[in-house]
Design an enzyme around this catalytic site. Sequence first.
Site, PDB file in Angstrom:
ATOM      1  N   ARG A  49       0.987  -1.264  -0.151  1.00  0.00           N
ATOM      2  CA  ARG A  49      -0.039   0.293   0.062  1.00  0.00           C
ATOM      3  C   ARG A  49       0.753   0.863   0.231  1.00  0.00           C
ATOM      4  O   ARG A  49       0.537   2.449  -0.476  1.00  0.00           O
ATOM      5  CB  ARG A  49      -1.001   0.069   1.150  1.00  0.00           C
ATOM      6  CG  ARG A  49      -1.629   1.703   1.159  1.00  0.00           C
ATOM      7  CD  ARG A  49      -2.948   1.681   2.368  1.00  0.00           C
ATOM      8  NE  ARG A  49      -2.877   0.417   3.682  1.00  0.00           N
ATOM      9  CZ  ARG A  49      -1.960   0.699   4.410  1.00  0.00           C
ATOM     10  NH1 ARG A  49      -1.194   1.249   4.266  1.00  0.00           N
ATOM     11  NH2 ARG A  49      -2.274   0.325   5.422  1.00  0.00           N
ATOM     12  N   TYR A 101     -17.310  15.918 -15.521  1.00  0.00           N
ATOM     13  CA  TYR A 101     -17.992  14.348 -15.638  1.00  0.00           C
ATOM     14  C   TYR A 101     -18.478  14.281 -14.626  1.00  0.00           C
ATOM     15  O   TYR A 101     -18.388  15.249 -13.033  1.00  0.00           O
ATOM     16  CB  TYR A 101     -15.932  13.867 -15.244  1.00  0.00           C
ATOM     17  CG  TYR A 101     -16.551  12.572 -14.794  1.00  0.00           C
ATOM     18  CD1 TYR A 101     -16.903  11.404 -16.023  1.00  0.00           C
ATOM     19  CD2 TYR A 101     -16.081  11.916 -12.560  1.00  0.00           C
ATOM     20  CE1 TYR A 101     -17.149  10.148 -15.859  1.00  0.00           C
ATOM     21  CE2 TYR A 101     -16.827   9.898 -13.683  1.00  0.00           C
ATOM     22  CZ  TYR A 101     -17.638   9.793 -14.459  1.00  0.00           C
ATOM     23  OH  TYR A 101     -17.771   8.041 -14.365  1.00  0.00           O
ATOM     24  N   ASP A 173      -7.806  18.309 -14.414  1.00  0.00           N
ATOM     25  CA  ASP A 173      -8.392  17.120 -15.017  1.00  0.00           C
ATOM     26  C   ASP A 173      -7.766  17.360 -16.067  1.00  0.00           C
ATOM     27  O   ASP A 173      -8.552  17.444 -16.963  1.00  0.00           O
ATOM     28  CB  ASP A 173      -9.752  16.469 -14.739  1.00  0.00           C
ATOM     29  CG  ASP A 173     -10.078  15.666 -14.632  1.00  0.00           C
ATOM     30  OD1 ASP A 173      -9.782  14.748 -16.017  1.00  0.00           O
ATOM     31  OD2 ASP A 173     -11.618  15.198 -14.177  1.00  0.00           O
ATOM     32  N   LYS A 198      -9.291   6.207 -19.480  1.00  0.00           N
ATOM     33  CA  LYS A 198      -9.115   6.214 -20.626  1.00  0.00           C
ATOM     34  C   LYS A 198      -7.901   6.236 -21.742  1.00  0.00           C
ATOM     35  O   LYS A 198      -7.957   5.048 -21.816  1.00  0.00           O
ATOM     36  CB  LYS A 198     -10.100   7.608 -20.741  1.00  0.00           C
ATOM     37  CG  LYS A 198     -10.940   8.057 -18.829  1.00  0.00           C
ATOM     38  CD  LYS A 198     -12.368   7.312 -19.647  1.00  0.00           C
ATOM     39  CE  LYS A 198     -13.478   6.612 -18.137  1.00  0.00           C
ATOM     40  NZ  LYS A 198     -12.977   8.203 -17.582  1.00  0.00           N
TER      41      LYS A 198
END
Length: 385
Positions: A49, A101, A173, A198
Amino acid sequence: MSYKGIETALIHGGISTDERTGAVNVPIYQTSTFKQDGLGKMRGYEYSRTGNPTREALEALIAELEGGYAGFAFASGLAAETAVLSLLNTGDRVLISSNVYGGTFRLLDKIFNHFNINYTISDTEDPASFEKDITPDVKAVLIESPANPLMTITDIRAVAEIAHKHGLLVIVDNTFMTPYLQRPIELGADIVVHSATKYLGGHSDVVAGLAVVKTKELAERIAFIQNSTGGVLPPFDSFLLIRGIKTLGVRLDRHVENAQKAAEYLSKHSAVKSVHYPGLPTDKGYEVNKKQAKNGGVMISFELKDNYDINVFFESLELITLAESLGGVESLVCHPSSMTHASIPEDIRKKVGITDGLIRLSIGIENIDDILEDLDRAIAKSEVK
Ligand SMILES: *Cc1c(COP(=O)(O)O)cnc(C)c1O
């Protein structure tokens, strides 16, 4: 090492080989933990992690591509945004572009508001109007350019300058453009976030998010948040992203060439009411986009005239697939008001111009004639006679 062009950095940037074995690809370190040679004697890793070599290679790569100080990989774009917005404190407010978004809107509207971290929808397209929205509690601005789904363009440099004058953190973004087409940190952003699901991944086979920060101070804070909240990207998915990024340049060249042709085709079609694509000289964002990005990108949205039935249009497409998401090699189409932006209340959708007739296209890298033929057939079938 420095390169003359980003095409080379896509392949050789960050940590691109395995020091120990010479493998030309970074291995998938599928391990949760790492041996310690004695108390406090770590070999650079302790627990996946906190840090994993495969993820670290990806993080170094995206930092180099965006020209930032450090990169961070998360389990999704929204996990990356969650980590970045966690920099804010109770009582703070963030300004967001007027179309973002849907999931970004939902994250602020339904989750961060529980912690009294608020948002205001701001017309970042118009820097003067944006400045008027800066109240004393505003601590950050989150920009999408092109913004989803109307492809509106924000002058990133102008907004960043105003934002910095007021001490705000500038978050961009960059999902729709990627560092191959637009590099927000060079334009003044402090943090870049990506849905790497994407174009960076590019094959519709991985869900991932990335964040890149400009300074050491932000890097330390995001590293702490990433480790504390834990939404990290697994080693295998990190490998898939590294693999996807290598071909980003060639994929995007073809994507953009096809998108430009599709936008021109739609803008000349008698059935089409409006086309939103910043690569068209007639588009209102064209000039600003040209200043800050390599080209108009890949995403197009458009509306058919009122005597066309969009349900029939969607059902008549044979090649272009009706699906959420974008950025894969295959062409996808979606209906923002009922799909990607359904989490935005109807009145806000109407106000910002996301009509029920709006169709969003993610143009793939198929032969353009096949894409245009599919659009042509579906438009013809959908005419209400
Ligand atoms: C898809 C998307 C997101 C969310 O990313 P996930 O990987 O789906 O969590 C954020 N911003 C934009 C612009 C997107 O298209």
